[in-house]
Scaffold this motif. Structure first.
Motif, mmCIF file in Angstrom:
data_model
loop_
_atom_site.group_PDB
_atom_site.id
_atom_site.type_symbol
_atom_site.label_atom_id
_atom_site.label_comp_id
_atom_site.label_asym_id
_atom_site.label_seq_id
_atom_site.Cartn_x
_atom_site.Cartn_y
_atom_site.Cartn_z
ATOM 1 N N VAL A 1 -89.593 -1.281 20.347
ATOM 2 C CA VAL A 1 -90.744 -1.318 19.440
ATOM 3 C C VAL A 1 -90.381 -2.042 18.149
ATOM 4 O O VAL A 1 -91.161 -2.831 17.609
ATOM 5 C CB VAL A 1 -91.253 0.111 19.146
ATOM 6 N N SER A 2 -89.175 -1.801 17.647
ATOM 7 C CA SER A 2 -88.747 -2.443 16.400
ATOM 8 C C SER A 2 -88.607 -3.954 16.562
ATOM 9 O O SER A 2 -88.717 -4.700 15.585
ATOM 10 C CB SER A 2 -87.416 -1.852 15.919
ATOM 11 N N LEU A 3 -88.361 -4.424 17.791
ATOM 12 C CA LEU A 3 -88.220 -5.868 18.010
ATOM 13 C C LEU A 3 -89.504 -6.621 17.696
ATOM 14 O O LEU A 3 -89.462 -7.805 17.343
ATOM 15 C CB LEU A 3 -87.803 -6.142 19.456
ATOM 16 N N VAL B 1 -94.441 4.309 13.580
ATOM 17 C CA VAL B 1 -95.510 4.593 14.535
ATOM 18 C C VAL B 1 -95.056 5.590 15.595
ATOM 19 O O VAL B 1 -95.841 6.399 16.087
ATOM 20 C CB VAL B 1 -96.013 3.270 15.179
ATOM 21 N N LEU B 2 -93.764 5.580 15.963
ATOM 22 C CA LEU B 2 -93.239 6.526 16.947
ATOM 23 C C LEU B 2 -93.191 7.948 16.398
ATOM 24 O O LEU B 2 -93.273 8.918 17.145
ATOM 25 C CB LEU B 2 -91.835 6.101 17.392
ATOM 26 N N TRP B 3 -93.056 8.089 15.072
ATOM 27 C CA TRP B 3 -93.016 9.404 14.430
ATOM 28 C C TRP B 3 -94.411 10.005 14.306
ATOM 29 O O TRP B 3 -94.583 11.218 14.302
ATOM 30 C CB TRP B 3 -92.388 9.261 13.044
ATOM 31 N N VAL B 4 -95.413 9.120 14.260
ATOM 32 C CA VAL B 4 -96.766 9.570 13.922
ATOM 33 C C VAL B 4 -97.715 9.600 15.113
ATOM 34 O O VAL B 4 -98.517 10.535 15.248
ATOM 35 C CB VAL B 4 -97.351 8.652 12.816
ATOM 36 N N VAL B 5 -97.656 8.589 15.997
ATOM 37 C CA VAL B 5 -98.699 8.397 17.006
ATOM 38 C C VAL B 5 -98.268 8.906 18.385
ATOM 39 O O VAL B 5 -97.153 8.636 18.837
ATOM 40 C CB VAL B 5 -99.094 6.912 17.097
ATOM 41 N N GLY B 6 -99.190 9.616 19.047
ATOM 42 C CA GLY B 6 -98.986 10.035 20.431
ATOM 43 C C GLY B 6 -98.540 11.483 20.574
ATOM 44 O O GLY B 6 -98.021 12.084 19.639
ATOM 45 N N GLU B 7 -98.736 12.022 21.750
ATOM 46 C CA GLU B 7 -98.365 13.416 22.010
ATOM 47 C C GLU B 7 -96.863 13.640 21.930
ATOM 48 O O GLU B 7 -96.411 14.742 21.632
ATOM 49 C CB GLU B 7 -98.882 13.837 23.393
ATOM 50 N N GLU B 8 -96.079 12.585 22.194
ATOM 51 C CA GLU B 8 -94.620 12.713 22.129
ATOM 52 C C GLU B 8 -94.087 12.606 20.709
ATOM 53 O O GLU B 8 -92.905 12.853 20.466
ATOM 54 C CB GLU B 8 -93.972 11.622 22.992
ATOM 55 N N SER B 9 -94.934 12.243 19.745
ATOM 56 C CA SER B 9 -94.484 12.048 18.370
ATOM 57 C C SER B 9 -94.382 13.385 17.636
ATOM 58 O O SER B 9 -94.874 14.418 18.101
ATOM 59 C CB SER B 9 -95.452 11.124 17.618
ATOM 60 N N VAL C 1 -96.508 0.421 21.671
ATOM 61 C CA VAL C 1 -96.167 1.775 22.131
ATOM 62 C C VAL C 1 -96.827 2.112 23.460
ATOM 63 O O VAL C 1 -96.463 3.112 24.092
ATOM 64 C CB VAL C 1 -96.516 2.845 21.070
ATOM 65 N N THR C 2 -97.780 1.290 23.913
ATOM 66 C CA THR C 2 -98.316 1.478 25.262
ATOM 67 C C THR C 2 -97.427 0.812 26.300
ATOM 68 O O THR C 2 -97.520 1.098 27.492
ATOM 69 C CB THR C 2 -99.741 0.906 25.386
ATOM 70 N N LEU C 3 -96.552 -0.099 25.829
ATOM 71 C CA LEU C 3 -95.657 -0.819 26.734
ATOM 72 C C LEU C 3 -94.281 -0.182 26.823
ATOM 73 O O LEU C 3 -93.592 -0.312 27.838
ATOM 74 C CB LEU C 3 -95.517 -2.277 26.276
ATOM 75 N N THR C 4 -93.851 0.519 25.739
ATOM 76 C CA THR C 4 -92.539 1.169 25.717
ATOM 77 C C THR C 4 -92.508 2.229 24.629
ATOM 78 O O THR C 4 -93.206 2.110 23.624
ATOM 79 C CB THR C 4 -91.421 0.131 25.449
ATOM 80 N N ARG C 5 -91.675 3.277 24.826
ATOM 81 C CA ARG C 5 -91.446 4.286 23.785
ATOM 82 C C ARG C 5 -90.034 4.163 23.217
ATOM 83 O O ARG C 5 -89.589 5.019 22.470
ATOM 84 C CB ARG C 5 -91.644 5.701 24.341
#
Length: 411
Positions: free
Chosen positions: A41-43, A236-244, A32-36
């Motif tokens: 991410v699923s790959l 992880v996209l649903w939970v982590v980071g300010e954009e989640s 998630v530091t490389l792409t959102r």
């Protein structure tokens, strides 16, 4: 009573699963530091599990021909080498998403051989009537390592950079390989096949196809793993980071895995006790039904506290089901076919994971993450309803009684 070999196997499992926990959580946080992008991410999850589709059958046949402990040692050291190379690449500043995907794929190859060997070697280290207890102890150790220790450790290490996140599990895998060398005894079948590998693979697939209980459970595992892979590939996209949606800091993500582990340890250690009183089939079906409904909680209550409590129950129900299913397979499958039939089973079960991960990424991209989570939950519930029609207490008891009769292998 468990002996020296089981204790070394247990120790190695604990060490390697701490490495697994650091690697799995750490790789997700690095991704998630490389792409959102949900699809990209699923790959990462898809690459890590793709080898189950490509190599599971061959791994099973090889495990039934060669020393299972030696295969596990080689796989542990191979994972250590790949992660060490990734850590050096990150330290040199040459890290990228394609490099991460390649590393995940190679680690997945080693995992196929390691896991197939581990499930096949356990019945060689403990008596048949101790399989449930031994599997409970192993799954407890795996859960503590993966989630209670490895996950939080990854959250701490991510602040030090990708090299630290990748280097620590490399060391743990190397030590786990050394621990496995302490096992003593016979870890290959007495009369390994000398036929063509294709013929051995066909034997395993034929046994799985003709066994009504194993066939139904393999399909069941495939649906569950497809759904869960889709779910957790983008979680992880649903939970982590300010954009989640939840807004959890990356360093705190490991706390969720610790909550998952707390429940899983309890579930794995109590699974045998509950199954003896409630019945193994009823326990397995109830645990998976509850698991399906619990997957909806992060959508309905997207708060750290609600998701943390849910993780405890998810861990307990999933671990209890795993203990029962693994022990049942080990009792139903003859020793000389264990690697091949297990690999056929896991081809369907684990082979569904990369497909699910990719599907989760595509669905998340075009329909949103809540749609992924709701679809995964629905699939799990439907799978429980369908398998309950084919697997009952009576049919499992009959299959276990039949498995006591010797199975002849073609010359």
């Amino acid at each position: 009573m468990t002996g020296r070999s089981f204790r070394w196997l247990w120790a190695a499992s604990g060490l390697s699963n701490i490495g697994d926990g650091v690697a799995v959580v750490g790789v997700s946080l690095i991704a998630v530091t490389l792409t959102r992008s949900p699809f990209l991410v699923s790959l990462v999850s898809a690459a890590a599990t793709l080898p189950w589709l490509l190599l599971a059958l061959h791994a099973g046949a090889i495990v039934d021909r060669h020393d299972r402990r030696r295969i596990m040692v080689t796989a542990s050291w191979a994972r250590a080498g790949v992660l060490a190379a990734l850590a050096v690449t990150a330290w040199l500043g040459a890290f990228s998403l394609p490099v991460l995907l390649a590393g995940a794929l190679l680690i997945g190859v080693a995992e196929v051989f390691s896991d197939t060997s581990a499930q096949s070697v356990l019945p060689m280290t403990v008596p048949r009537d101790r399989l449930g207890s031994a599997n409970g102890q192993l799954i407890a150790a795996q859960t503590v390592g993966n989630n209670f220790l490895g996950g939080p450790l990854a959250g701490l290490l991510i602040g030090s950079g990708a090299a630290a996140v990748l280097g620590v599990p490399a060391l743990l895998y190397a030590v786990a390989g050394l621990a496995l060398t302490g096992m003593r005894g016979r870890f290959r079948v007495e009369t390994p096949s000398k036929r063509a590998l294709r013929a051995d693979i066909a034997d395993g697939l034929r046994y799985l196809r003709d066994h009504r209980i194993l066939r139904a459970l393999a399909a069941f595992a495939g649906v569950l793993n497809f759904a869960n892979a889709a779910y957790f590939a983008v979680f992880v996209l649903w939970v982590v980071g300010e954009e989640s949606r939840v807004g959890l800091p990356a360093g705190d993500y490991g706390v969720l895995t610790a909550a998952l582990a707390a429940g899983a340890v309890t579930g794995s250690l109590l699974a045998g006790w509950v199954a003896r009183r409630v019945g193994q089939v009823r326990t397995m079906l109830t645990a998976n039904l509850a698991n399906g409904f619990l997957l909806l909680v992060p959508v309905l209550l997207p708060t750290p506290v609600a998701i943390g409590v849910t993780a405890v129950f998810l861990g307990a129900t999933n671990a209890a089901s795993n203990v029962i299913l693994v022990s049942l397979r080990q009792r139903l499958i003859p020793e000389n076919l264990l690697g091949r039939v297990n690999s056929g089973y896991r081809l369907i079960g684990m082979g569904a994971s990369p497909l699910g991960a990719a599907a989760g990424g595509v669905l998340g991209t075009y329909a949103g993450l809540p749609m992924v989570f709701c679809t995964a939950a629905a699939l799990c519930v439907v799978a429980v309803v369908l398998v309950s029609r084919a697997v009952s207490t009576r049919s499992v008891a009959a299959a276990e009684a039949a498995s006591d009769r010797p199975v002849l292998q073609p010359a």
